[in-house]
Design a protein around this motif. Sequence first.
Motif, PDB file in Angstrom:
ATOM      1  N   TYR A 238      61.097   1.581   2.618  1.00  0.00           N
ATOM      2  CA  TYR A 238      60.544   1.224   1.313  1.00  0.00           C
ATOM      3  C   TYR A 238      59.013   1.193   1.282  1.00  0.00           C
ATOM      4  CZ  TYR A 238      65.234  -0.325  -0.169  1.00  0.00           C
ATOM      5  OH  TYR A 238      66.560  -0.399  -0.506  1.00  0.00           O
TER       6      TYR A 238
ATOM      7  N   CYS B  79      59.699 -11.898   0.030  1.00  0.00           N
ATOM      8  CA  CYS B  79      60.867 -11.132  -0.393  1.00  0.00           C
ATOM      9  C   CYS B  79      61.676 -12.066  -1.278  1.00  0.00           C
ATOM     10  CB  CYS B  79      61.676 -10.697   0.821  1.00  0.00           C
ATOM     11  SG  CYS B  79      63.364 -10.197   0.446  1.00  0.00           S
ATOM     12  N   SER B  80      61.926 -11.649  -2.513  1.00  0.00           N
ATOM     13  CA  SER B  80      62.610 -12.549  -3.447  1.00  0.00           C
ATOM     14  C   SER B  80      64.009 -12.908  -2.948  1.00  0.00           C
ATOM     15  CB  SER B  80      62.719 -11.890  -4.827  1.00  0.00           C
ATOM     16  OG  SER B  80      63.509 -10.721  -4.759  1.00  0.00           O
TER      17      SER B  80
ATOM     18  N   ASN C 216      68.112  -9.721   5.361  1.00  0.00           N
ATOM     19  CA  ASN C 216      66.905  -9.958   4.571  1.00  0.00           C
ATOM     20  C   ASN C 216      66.668 -11.449   4.338  1.00  0.00           C
ATOM     21  OD1 ASN C 216      67.161  -7.207   4.432  1.00  0.00           O
ATOM     22  ND2 ASN C 216      66.681  -7.057   2.262  1.00  0.00           N
TER      23      ASN C 216
ATOM     24  N   CYS D 141      67.597  -9.677  -5.378  1.00  0.00           N
ATOM     25  CA  CYS D 141      66.397  -8.901  -5.052  1.00  0.00           C
ATOM     26  C   CYS D 141      65.793  -8.425  -6.367  1.00  0.00           C
ATOM     27  CB  CYS D 141      66.805  -7.713  -4.181  1.00  0.00           C
ATOM     28  SG  CYS D 141      65.701  -6.311  -4.271  1.00  0.00           S
TER      29      CYS D 141
ATOM     30  N   VAL E 149      63.966  -5.997  -7.023  1.00  0.00           N
ATOM     31  CA  VAL E 149      63.962  -4.546  -7.183  1.00  0.00           C
ATOM     32  C   VAL E 149      65.337  -4.044  -7.586  1.00  0.00           C
ATOM     33  CG1 VAL E 149      63.597  -2.340  -6.011  1.00  0.00           C
ATOM     34  CG2 VAL E 149      62.123  -4.280  -5.502  1.00  0.00           C
TER      35      VAL E 149
ATOM     36  N   CYS F  20      59.197  -2.017  -4.627  1.00  0.00           N
ATOM     37  CA  CYS F  20      59.122  -3.411  -4.192  1.00  0.00           C
ATOM     38  C   CYS F  20      57.664  -3.842  -4.058  1.00  0.00           C
ATOM     39  CB  CYS F  20      59.838  -3.575  -2.857  1.00  0.00           C
ATOM     40  SG  CYS F  20      59.667  -5.243  -2.206  1.00  0.00           S
TER      41      CYS F  20
HETATM   42  S1  SF4 Z   1      63.375  -4.564  -1.988  1.00  0.00           S
HETATM   43 FE1  SF4 Z   1      64.259  -6.618  -2.548  1.00  0.00          FE
HETATM   44  S2  SF4 Z   1      65.283  -7.323  -0.650  1.00  0.00           S
HETATM   45 FE2  SF4 Z   1      63.880  -5.637  -0.052  1.00  0.00          FE
HETATM   46  S3  SF4 Z   1      61.966  -6.683   0.518  1.00  0.00           S
HETATM   47 FE3  SF4 Z   1      61.755  -6.131  -1.677  1.00  0.00          FE
HETATM   48  S4  SF4 Z   1      62.456  -7.977  -2.759  1.00  0.00           S
HETATM   49 FE4  SF4 Z   1      63.189  -8.160  -0.648  1.00  0.00          FE
END
Ligand code: SF4
Length: 572
Positions: free
Chosen positions: A128, A205-206, A238, A333, A335, A490
């Motif tokens: 990502y 990270c949400s 995660n 998440c 995203v 993200c």
């Molecule tokens: S894509 Fe979603 S799960 Fe992955 S790091 Fe970003 S917020 Fe976290």
Amino acid sequence: MLSRLATSTLSRLALTVPRTPLSRSLISLSVRTSSTLPPSSHRNLSSASAAPHYHDFPEPIGFEVVSPRPVESSNAFPSILITGDEELIAKGSFAEAQKAFIDPDPQAVSSLSEGMEAANVGIVAHFYMDVELQSVLQAVPNQKRVKISDSLVMGDAAVSMCRDGASAICVLGVDFMSESVKAIMTKNGYGHIPVYRADERKIGCSLAESAENLSYGAWLTKASQEKDTNPLHVIYINTSLETKALSTNIVPTVTCTSSNVLQTMLQSSLQIPELSIWYGPDTCMGYNLQTMFEKVLKHWSDEEIKQKLHQEHDRKSIQKLLNNLHVYPSGNCVVHHMFGKECVETVQSQYPDAFVSAHLEVPGEMFEIAMEASLDDKGVVGSTSDILNFITKKVEEAAVEIQKTGQQVGGEKKNLQFILGTEAGMVTSIVSNVKRVLASNPAAKDFVTCEIIFPVASDAVMVDSESEFGISPGVSGGEGCSTAGGCATCPFMKMNELDKVVDICQAIADGKSESLTGLHPPKRLEGKFINGRPAVEVGVDSILHMRHLMSEGKFSEDLVKEVVERSAANAN
Ligand code: SF4
């Protein structure tokens, strides 16, 4: 048999199910009210400070026949078309922005590779990362020191680089990734090798944070109080090491990834008597898995389950697994939550022949159409690696078919369209694989094109200087943002910047590593103990259980014993 449960089991499973509409009622994605139970009283994490609580921790077919006209497609969503001449054609400003960085700047490549060489650094990066960064990484000549992968592979890649003599590892991802990589390196005897992140700020990270609140602890406490079953907490990778450690203290815990979560559930339910699985924090993935098991029960006989899913399972055992599968209801998440109803309606109306991919984390609507498409081998659901492998395979199949039939000039062309139901950064690896496949099948180059479609607003590029991340997700715009209110990129992953990586290499090469202390992974567990054991070790336990499963095909007897004994102790 379990070794045959490859990462794409979910989609293989779907291939043989008669094509029927999925049961929408099984995919209830509304976020339910969190448990109101009090936080765990079992927690026993000691340090100089008061005992912490969760809230204390911060922060094929599917070909579109287009010949003899030029390749055309719907413009509803932005897309990148990859031609046999390795040309990239972007539609929509979002795709233009992605394309602009797919061909790396040679100067950036040489700065990074020279810096890496001088500092003897290895880099492990998540899929990502932004397109610019990934493209430069892919162009670094010494690929033994670069790995772009999903989170499961990052730790192993770092250990390999250490064995190969790397003096430092740079982790490009979010903080729970650098933390996990460091823990795995330490476990393998490379704890002395420094690990660096690419931003001094917390890279959150949400999803990980949704497991750091009181309701998660309360939910696990409820699990620990189960009277009739032996609870096992299956935690998505995660999450922070701290969450893993604190959770392990409440309920025996194993880590899983989107690549092995199905295997984790199937195998643990075979080995552990009277098991109940408590899966969190990813609510969408948990509900999607429940839907998968429902489909198995609806469509498959005992024999089919044994042949296609697991030779030791049958309808009765899958029903029992499903009955005892609990999903944390409030973890999302930012995203993947974007792929909602509106997005799905556009996919269905505008791209009827496209292949549809969906990460296991995405909400049920998108998962449902990808799942349904996979019934005809026109889609895939799974991990980032599963999506990459599916797209690569489909392009290979098309190229091989053209090679066989020996198409003539003016013959039929095929444009393979793929809806990318995951983070847009994946496109770098996809473009790289597709180019490789088309280059190695010269007869196909004039006849096969591949179009990657981003299910976001076509003109969705807006830089927001007020935002901490420089972009503003939401209905009104933002880079890659959808009308559903989410964002295809993200914002946390995008905090990793190429310049910072070059700076890190420079500082190491100049002997100024002490200036990089702010870039080390989080050390919130350092100096803390849980029931007399270093908290870091407790957090790593759940990862080691997963690694045992991956290497041996089953969980250790120690884990089975722990689950049964702790459950018995809690019942007394
Ligand atoms: S894509 Fe979603 S799960 Fe992955 S790091 Fe970003 S917020 Fe976290």
